[in-house]
Design a protein around this motif. Structure first.
Motif, short mmCIF file in Angstrom:
data_model
loop_
_atom_site.label_atom_id
_atom_site.label_comp_id
_atom_site.label_asym_id
_atom_site.label_seq_id
_atom_site.Cartn_x
_atom_site.Cartn_y
_atom_site.Cartn_z
N VAL A 73 0.49 -1.32 -0.38
CA VAL A 73 -0.27 -0.28 -0.20
C VAL A 73 0.59 1.30 0.20
CG1 VAL A 73 -1.61 1.33 1.47
CG2 VAL A 73 -2.13 -1.09 1.56
N MET A 74 1.85 1.32 0.88
CA MET A 74 3.19 2.56 1.05
C MET A 74 3.83 2.69 -0.58
SD MET A 74 5.79 2.90 3.12
CE MET A 74 4.99 2.63 4.47
N LEU A 75 4.09 1.35 -1.22
CA LEU A 75 4.69 1.91 -2.19
C LEU A 75 4.00 1.93 -3.43
CD1 LEU A 75 6.50 -1.49 -2.68
CD2 LEU A 75 7.67 0.93 -2.24
N VAL A 76 2.07 1.94 -3.75
CA VAL A 76 0.88 2.24 -3.93
C VAL A 76 0.96 4.02 -4.43
CG1 VAL A 76 -0.95 2.12 -4.93
CG2 VAL A 76 0.05 -0.39 -4.22
N VAL A 77 0.74 3.74 -3.13
CA VAL A 77 0.60 5.22 -2.43
C VAL A 77 1.21 6.55 -3.03
CG1 VAL A 77 0.20 7.60 -0.36
CG2 VAL A 77 -0.73 5.02 -0.28
N VAL A 78 2.78 5.82 -2.59
CA VAL A 78 4.54 6.74 -3.48
C VAL A 78 4.21 6.93 -4.64
CG1 VAL A 78 6.91 6.88 -2.93
CG2 VAL A 78 5.80 6.15 -1.15
N TYR A 79 4.10 5.72 -5.49
CA TYR A 79 4.37 5.99 -6.65
C TYR A 79 3.19 6.65 -7.47
CZ TYR A 79 4.92 4.53 -12.15
OH TYR A 79 5.02 4.57 -13.28
N SER A 80 2.14 6.38 -6.98
CA SER A 80 0.59 7.51 -7.71
C SER A 80 1.29 9.03 -7.28
CB SER A 80 -0.29 7.11 -6.93
OG SER A 80 -1.16 5.90 -6.98
N CYS A 81 1.37 9.25 -5.91
CA CYS A 81 1.58 10.83 -6.09
C CYS A 81 3.42 11.01 -6.67
CB CYS A 81 2.07 10.94 -4.49
SG CYS A 81 0.80 10.52 -3.26
N SER A 82 4.12 10.07 -7.20
CA SER A 82 5.45 10.73 -6.49
C SER A 82 6.32 10.44 -8.91
CB SER A 82 6.58 10.48 -6.43
OG SER A 82 6.34 8.74 -6.51
N SER A 84 7.17 8.26 -9.85
CA SER A 84 8.71 7.89 -9.99
C SER A 84 9.68 6.66 -9.30
CB SER A 84 9.34 9.52 -9.24
OG SER A 84 10.74 8.49 -8.95
N GLN A 85 9.64 6.10 -10.43
CA GLN A 85 10.74 4.30 -10.18
C GLN A 85 11.17 4.75 -9.19
OE1 GLN A 85 11.23 3.07 -13.68
NE2 GLN A 85 9.65 2.29 -14.60
N ASN A 86 12.08 5.92 -9.15
CA ASN A 86 13.41 5.79 -8.30
C ASN A 86 13.20 5.95 -6.75
OD1 ASN A 86 14.93 5.68 -10.01
ND2 ASN A 86 16.05 7.77 -11.37
N VAL A 87 12.24 7.27 -6.80
CA VAL A 87 11.90 7.23 -5.69
C VAL A 87 10.63 5.58 -4.89
CG1 VAL A 87 10.05 8.69 -4.33
CG2 VAL A 87 10.84 10.04 -5.43
N THR A 88 10.31 5.26 -5.60
CA THR A 88 9.36 4.01 -5.08
C THR A 88 10.38 2.81 -5.04
OG1 THR A 88 7.36 4.62 -6.54
CG2 THR A 88 7.55 2.25 -5.31
N ILE A 89 11.11 2.57 -5.08
CA ILE A 89 12.23 1.27 -5.89
C ILE A 89 12.72 2.31 -3.90
CG2 ILE A 89 14.62 0.81 -5.93
CD1 ILE A 89 13.34 1.18 -9.18
N ALA A 279 11.53 10.35 6.79
CA ALA A 279 11.85 11.92 6.40
C ALA A 279 12.00 12.09 4.94
CB ALA A 279 12.51 12.33 6.90
N ILE A 280 12.62 11.00 4.41
CA ILE A 280 13.10 11.24 3.22
C ILE A 280 12.17 10.90 1.80
CG2 ILE A 280 14.56 10.30 1.14
CD1 ILE A 280 16.98 10.38 3.59
N ILE A 281 11.77 10.04 2.36
CA ILE A 281 10.05 9.24 1.49
C ILE A 281 9.26 10.46 1.42
CG2 ILE A 281 8.12 7.33 2.09
CD1 ILE A 281 10.37 5.26 2.99
N PHE A 282 8.83 11.18 2.99
CA PHE A 282 7.59 11.72 2.77
C PHE A 282 8.05 12.99 2.15
CE2 PHE A 282 5.80 10.07 6.48
CZ PHE A 282 4.22 9.39 6.33
N ASP A 283 9.48 13.97 2.50
CA ASP A 283 9.74 14.55 1.36
C ASP A 283 10.33 14.76 -0.24
OD1 ASP A 283 11.50 17.10 1.09
OD2 ASP A 283 13.08 15.80 0.35
N ARG A 284 10.76 13.38 -0.58
CA ARG A 284 11.16 13.25 -2.45
C ARG A 284 9.07 13.67 -3.07
NH1 ARG A 284 14.92 14.50 -0.23
NH2 ARG A 284 16.87 13.92 -1.29
N THR A 285 8.57 11.67 -2.27
CA THR A 285 6.98 11.89 -2.56
C THR A 285 6.35 13.37 -2.88
OG1 THR A 285 7.28 10.03 -1.71
CG2 THR A 285 5.14 10.54 -2.01
#
Length: 302
Positions: A73-82, A84-89, A279-285
C-alpha cells in the motif's frame, strides 16, 4: 601589578523584583492554571477522545497488518503521488532495511503519529491561512502567535501540554502539532495572496462570489505552495517525534531517547537512520506531487 588590580570592583545589578515576590507570583499563576485544568478536566478529556481513538485505530492498523500488505500500500501511494520509479524503489529499500533491523513496529507507530499530526495540522492550518489571506486584521493577530510558536524552544511546549492532558500519546501529538503547524498556515496565506490580481478581476467580471473565487481560482492556483507547506509540516512533525517521546509517545523517538540516556550509539544510529529514511520518503513524495500539481496548474491556467 596589573592595571585592573588598582580598579575598584563595581557591581551593577538590575533592580529586579525580590525573590519572595517572584515566587509568590509564580505560585499564584501555577495554582490558578492547575485549578482551571481540574475544573474542566472532563470537558478536556471528552474533546481529545476522538483524537485518541483515531490515533489508536491507525496505530493498530499499521502495526497489526501483515508487513507485505502495508509495504505494498505504501509503495502504491508513493508511486501514485510521485510517478517516479526511483522514489518508489528507494522507499521499498528503506522500508526493507527498517524491517531487517527489527524496527518495523516502531516505524509503524511513528508513521501513524506523523500521519495523524499532519492531518490535524492541515485541517487546522489551511482555514487559518485562508482567513489570514482574506483579512489583514487576522494576519496581524496570527503572525505574532506564529512567531512565538516557531521561536519557543520545543521542550517548553511540553510543560503546559502535560499539565493539561497528562502523560500519553495525545499530549505528545498536540505538542507536535503546535511545533509543526506554522509552515502550513504561513504558506497557505502566502499562496493565496500570490494569486495574480488579473485572474481575480477576470473572476469578478464573470460574476463569481467570494466563495467561488476561493474554490475555483485562488485555492487551485495556491495548491503548489500549500503542498510545500504540507511538506514542511511533515518534516517538522518527524523532527519533533524524539522530543514528544519524553511524554509517552512511543516509536522510533522513544528508542532514540533511550539510546541517548544509556549512551547506546548503535541503537541511536539505527533508529535515527530509520527516522531519516521515513523523512526522505515523505519529502521526495510530497515534493514530486507538488511539482506535478504545479505543472497541471500551469497547463490549465496557462
Amino acid at each position: 601589578m596589573a592595571l585592573c588590580d588598582n580598579m575598584p570592583a563595581v557591581v551593577c545589578r538590575f533592580p529586579a523584583l525580590s525573590d519572595s515576590t517572584i515566587r509568590g507570583g509564580r505560585k499564584v499563576i501555577d495554582e490558578g492554571f492547575k485549578g482551571l485544568v481540574r475544573s474542566y478536566s472532563s470537558i478536556i478529556d471528552a474533546a481529545v477522545q476522538p483524537l485518541q481513538t483515531f490515533l489508536n485505530f491507525l496505530e493498530r492498523l499499521f502495526v497489526t497488518s501483515p508487513w507485505p500488505i502495508v509495504l505494498t500500500v505504501m509503495l502504491v501511494v508513493v508511486y501514485s503521488c510521485s510517478r517516479s520509479q526511483n522514489v518508489t524503489i528507494g522507499t521499498a529499500a528503506a522500508m526493507l532495511f527498517i524491517g531487517l533491523f527489527g524496527l518495523w513496529n516502531d516505524a509503524m507507530v511513528t508513521l501513524a503519529m506523523t500521519t495523524v499530526c499532519t492531518l490535524f495540522a492541515v485541517v487546522l492550518g489551511i482555514p487559518i491561512g485562508i482567513l489570514m489571506a482574506r483579512f489583514d486584521r487576522v494576519q496581524s493577530f496570527v503572525n505574532p502567535v506564529l512567531d512565538v510558536m516557531q521561536t519557543m524552544p520545543s521542550f517548553v511546549y511540553l510543560i503546559p501540554v502535560v499539565m493539561v492532558f497528562g502523560i500519553g500519546k495525545v499530549p505528545g501529538m498536540i505538542a507536535v502539532v503546535i511545533y509543526a503547524i506554522p509552515p502550513m498556515i504561513r504558506l497557505t496565506n502566502l499562496g493565496i495572496r500570490l494569486v495574480d490580481r488579473e485572474v481575480l478581476e477576470a473572476a469578478d467580471a464573470f460574476g463569481s462570489s467570494s466563495w467561488q473565487k476561493l474554490k475555483n481560482v485562488q485555492f487551485p492556483l495556491a495548491l503548489p505552495t500549500i503542498m510545500a507547506g504540507i511538506n514542511q509540516t511533515i518534516m517538522m512533525s518527524l523532527a519533533m517525534v524524539v522530543v514528544a517521546s519524553m511524554v509517552g509517545v512511543g516509536g522510533l523517538g522513544k528508542n532514540v531517547l533511550g539510546a541517548i540516556n544509556n549512551q547506546f550509539f548503535t541503537v541511536g544510529f539505527l533508529n535515527g537512520f530509520a527516522l531519516v529514511a521515513i523523512a526522505i520518503i515523505f519529502d521526495r513524495t510530497s515534493q514530486a506531487y507538488g511539482k506535478r500539481l504545479q505543472k497541471h496548474t500551469e497547463v490549465v491556467h496557462g
